[in-house]
Design a protein around this motif. Structure first.
Motif, PDB file in Angstrom:
ATOM      1  N   LEU A  16       3.321  -0.681  -0.511  1.00  0.00           N
ATOM      2  CA  LEU A  16       3.017  -1.724   0.449  1.00  0.00           C
ATOM      3  C   LEU A  16       4.163  -2.727   0.459  1.00  0.00           C
ATOM      4  O   LEU A  16       4.648  -3.136  -0.592  1.00  0.00           O
ATOM      5  CB  LEU A  16       1.714  -2.426   0.064  1.00  0.00           C
ATOM      6  N   VAL A  17       4.600  -3.086   1.664  1.00  0.00           N
ATOM      7  CA  VAL A  17       5.667  -4.074   1.828  1.00  0.00           C
ATOM      8  C   VAL A  17       5.164  -5.153   2.777  1.00  0.00           C
ATOM      9  O   VAL A  17       4.705  -4.850   3.878  1.00  0.00           O
ATOM     10  CB  VAL A  17       6.952  -3.420   2.412  1.00  0.00           C
ATOM     11  N   TRP A  18       5.235  -6.390   2.360  1.00  0.00           N
ATOM     12  CA  TRP A  18       4.885  -7.521   3.218  1.00  0.00           C
ATOM     13  C   TRP A  18       5.967  -7.689   4.258  1.00  0.00           C
ATOM     14  O   TRP A  18       7.163  -7.621   3.962  1.00  0.00           O
ATOM     15  CB  TRP A  18       4.744  -8.791   2.378  1.00  0.00           C
ATOM     16  N   ASP A  19       5.557  -7.904   5.511  1.00  0.00           N
ATOM     17  CA  ASP A  19       6.513  -8.116   6.595  1.00  0.00           C
ATOM     18  C   ASP A  19       6.608  -9.589   6.959  1.00  0.00           C
ATOM     19  O   ASP A  19       7.660 -10.210   6.819  1.00  0.00           O
ATOM     20  CB  ASP A  19       6.128  -7.318   7.845  1.00  0.00           C
ATOM     21  N   THR A  20       5.514 -10.130   7.470  1.00  0.00           N
ATOM     22  CA  THR A  20       5.511 -11.507   7.949  1.00  0.00           C
ATOM     23  C   THR A  20       4.070 -11.995   8.041  1.00  0.00           C
ATOM     24  O   THR A  20       3.159 -11.187   8.256  1.00  0.00           O
ATOM     25  CB  THR A  20       6.205 -11.617   9.322  1.00  0.00           C
ATOM     26  N   ALA A  21       3.886 -13.274   7.921  1.00  0.00           N
ATOM     27  CA  ALA A  21       2.559 -13.884   8.053  1.00  0.00           C
ATOM     28  C   ALA A  21       1.535 -13.087   7.247  1.00  0.00           C
ATOM     29  O   ALA A  21       1.674 -12.949   6.045  1.00  0.00           O
ATOM     30  CB  ALA A  21       2.167 -14.032   9.517  1.00  0.00           C
ATOM     31  N   ARG A  22       0.536 -12.541   7.921  1.00  0.00           N
ATOM     32  CA  ARG A  22      -0.511 -11.750   7.247  1.00  0.00           C
ATOM     33  C   ARG A  22      -0.430 -10.287   7.664  1.00  0.00           C
ATOM     34  O   ARG A  22      -1.406  -9.661   8.030  1.00  0.00           O
ATOM     35  CB  ARG A  22      -1.886 -12.317   7.574  1.00  0.00           C
ATOM     36  N   ARG A  23       0.798  -9.745   7.591  1.00  0.00           N
ATOM     37  CA  ARG A  23       1.048  -8.363   7.987  1.00  0.00           C
ATOM     38  C   ARG A  23       1.950  -7.673   6.996  1.00  0.00           C
ATOM     39  O   ARG A  23       2.799  -8.298   6.357  1.00  0.00           O
ATOM     40  CB  ARG A  23       1.725  -8.304   9.357  1.00  0.00           C
ATOM     41  N   GLY A  24       1.785  -6.371   6.922  1.00  0.00           N
ATOM     42  CA  GLY A  24       2.644  -5.565   6.075  1.00  0.00           C
ATOM     43  C   GLY A  24       2.631  -4.125   6.548  1.00  0.00           C
ATOM     44  O   GLY A  24       2.039  -3.800   7.582  1.00  0.00           O
ATOM     45  N   ARG A  25       3.300  -3.276   5.796  1.00  0.00           N
ATOM     46  CA  ARG A  25       3.347  -1.847   6.095  1.00  0.00           C
ATOM     47  C   ARG A  25       3.015  -1.090   4.824  1.00  0.00           C
ATOM     48  O   ARG A  25       3.551  -1.384   3.765  1.00  0.00           O
ATOM     49  CB  ARG A  25       4.736  -1.425   6.557  1.00  0.00           C
ATOM     50  N   THR A  26       2.127  -0.121   4.971  1.00  0.00           N
ATOM     51  CA  THR A  26       1.849   0.755   3.845  1.00  0.00           C
ATOM     52  C   THR A  26       2.457   2.115   4.139  1.00  0.00           C
ATOM     53  O   THR A  26       2.570   2.511   5.304  1.00  0.00           O
ATOM     54  CB  THR A  26       0.328   0.858   3.557  1.00  0.00           C
ATOM     55  N   SER A  27       2.867   2.789   3.094  1.00  0.00           N
ATOM     56  CA  SER A  27       3.510   4.091   3.267  1.00  0.00           C
ATOM     57  C   SER A  27       3.163   4.980   2.081  1.00  0.00           C
ATOM     58  O   SER A  27       2.766   4.508   1.015  1.00  0.00           O
ATOM     59  CB  SER A  27       5.027   3.932   3.375  1.00  0.00           C
ATOM     60  N   ALA A  28       3.312   6.251   2.304  1.00  0.00           N
ATOM     61  CA  ALA A  28       3.164   7.260   1.259  1.00  0.00           C
ATOM     62  C   ALA A  28       4.186   8.344   1.554  1.00  0.00           C
ATOM     63  O   ALA A  28       4.553   8.550   2.718  1.00  0.00           O
ATOM     64  CB  ALA A  28       1.749   7.827   1.254  1.00  0.00           C
ATOM     65  N   PRO A  29       4.652   9.020   0.536  1.00  0.00           N
ATOM     66  CA  PRO A  29       5.686  10.036   0.742  1.00  0.00           C
ATOM     67  C   PRO A  29       5.274  11.073   1.779  1.00  0.00           C
ATOM     68  O   PRO A  29       4.174  11.622   1.731  1.00  0.00           O
ATOM     69  CB  PRO A  29       5.834  10.672  -0.650  1.00  0.00           C
ATOM     70  N   GLY A  30       6.176  11.290   2.755  1.00  0.00           N
ATOM     71  CA  GLY A  30       5.976  12.313   3.764  1.00  0.00           C
ATOM     72  C   GLY A  30       5.007  11.954   4.871  1.00  0.00           C
ATOM     73  O   GLY A  30       4.641  12.817   5.664  1.00  0.00           O
ATOM     74  N   LYS A  31       4.588  10.694   4.935  1.00  0.00           N
ATOM     75  CA  LYS A  31       3.621  10.275   5.952  1.00  0.00           C
ATOM     76  C   LYS A  31       4.176   9.084   6.727  1.00  0.00           C
ATOM     77  O   LYS A  31       4.970   8.315   6.214  1.00  0.00           O
ATOM     78  CB  LYS A  31       2.302   9.885   5.301  1.00  0.00           C
ATOM     79  N   PRO A  32       3.714   8.898   7.968  1.00  0.00           N
ATOM     80  CA  PRO A  32       4.187   7.744   8.737  1.00  0.00           C
ATOM     81  C   PRO A  32       3.651   6.435   8.164  1.00  0.00           C
ATOM     82  O   PRO A  32       2.559   6.400   7.595  1.00  0.00           O
ATOM     83  CB  PRO A  32       3.644   7.988  10.145  1.00  0.00           C
ATOM     84  N   ASP A  33       4.433   5.397   8.303  1.00  0.00           N
ATOM     85  CA  ASP A  33       3.988   4.070   7.882  1.00  0.00           C
ATOM     86  C   ASP A  33       2.810   3.623   8.735  1.00  0.00           C
ATOM     87  O   ASP A  33       2.668   4.030   9.891  1.00  0.00           O
ATOM     88  CB  ASP A  33       5.112   3.042   8.038  1.00  0.00           C
ATOM     89  N   ILE A  34       1.976   2.776   8.168  1.00  0.00           N
ATOM     90  CA  ILE A  34       0.860   2.182   8.890  1.00  0.00           C
ATOM     91  C   ILE A  34       0.996   0.672   8.782  1.00  0.00           C
ATOM     92  O   ILE A  34       1.086   0.130   7.670  1.00  0.00           O
ATOM     93  CB  ILE A  34      -0.497   2.619   8.298  1.00  0.00           C
ATOM     94  N   GLU A  35       1.017  -0.001   9.927  1.00  0.00           N
ATOM     95  CA  GLU A  35       1.015  -1.460   9.921  1.00  0.00           C
ATOM     96  C   GLU A  35      -0.384  -1.938   9.603  1.00  0.00           C
ATOM     97  O   GLU A  35      -1.360  -1.465  10.183  1.00  0.00           O
ATOM     98  CB  GLU A  35       1.417  -2.007  11.287  1.00  0.00           C
ATOM     99  N   ILE A  36      -0.476  -2.861   8.653  1.00  0.00           N
ATOM    100  CA  ILE A  36      -1.774  -3.406   8.275  1.00  0.00           C
ATOM    101  C   ILE A  36      -1.695  -4.925   8.238  1.00  0.00           C
ATOM    102  O   ILE A  36      -0.620  -5.502   8.095  1.00  0.00           O
ATOM    103  CB  ILE A  36      -2.262  -2.882   6.912  1.00  0.00           C
ATOM    104  N   GLY A  37      -2.835  -5.539   8.388  1.00  0.00           N
ATOM    105  CA  GLY A  37      -2.886  -6.993   8.321  1.00  0.00           C
ATOM    106  C   GLY A  37      -4.309  -7.497   8.332  1.00  0.00           C
ATOM    107  O   GLY A  37      -5.262  -6.728   8.458  1.00  0.00           O
TER     108      GLY A  37
END
Length: 153
Positions: A16-37
């Motif tokens: 999980l990587v925080w992007d901005t405000a109350r949003r981030g991106r989660t990722s797992a090997p070999g899968k597309p990132d998912i924006e979460i917030g």
């Protein structure tokens, strides 16, 4: 001396990587990132997946995949499977938690015999879904069964 069945353990990870405000991106090997917030009701922005939605979606998907696995093992073929799920988030004793999740799958089958087989399988889904076994929320499963001849597909 009786021997019990040995089960494997599995591990799942993500980053999980925080992007901005109350949003981030989660990722797992070999899968597309998912924006979460955070959802809008908790000062978040619309248009991204919230953890609350992801939990409900995980349960809904687990119920479907449990059904599909059992159906395949019984060689039951079905025409369609569609499911809606809704979770209720409440403040309980000063802490928010998902208190209930309702899962409402609709299955389309070819014959009355297939409907009977699907009903037997569906009766075992909730108790065998690992997500429903992993959460404290009350989970209800309310399946509907339809004949393909009665449905425009």
């Amino acid at each position: 001396m009786a021997t019990g069945k040995t089960y494997k353990s599995f591990r799942y990870s993500n980053n999980l990587v925080w992007d901005t405000a109350r949003r981030g991106r989660t990722s797992a090997p070999g899968k597309p990132d998912i924006e979460i917030g955070s959802p809008p009701e908790f000062k978040g922005e619309a248009g991204v997946w919230a953890p609350e939605e992801m939990l409900v979606a995980a349960l809904n998907a687990c119920m479907m995949l449990t059904f599909v696995s059992f159906a395949q093992s019984k060689r039951l073929e079905f025409v369609a499977y569609e499911s809606a799920a809704e979770g209720v988030l409440e403040n309980v004793d000063g802490k928010y938690r998902i208190v209930e999740v309702s899962v409402r799958p609709t299955l389309v089958l070819r014959s009355e015999a297939d409907i009977a087989a699907a009903q037997t399988i569906m009766a075992k889904v909730k108790e065998n879904c690992f997500i429903s076994n992993s959460i404290t929320a009350d989970v209800t499963l309310d399946p509907q069964f339809q004949l393909a001849s009665d449905v425009a597909i």
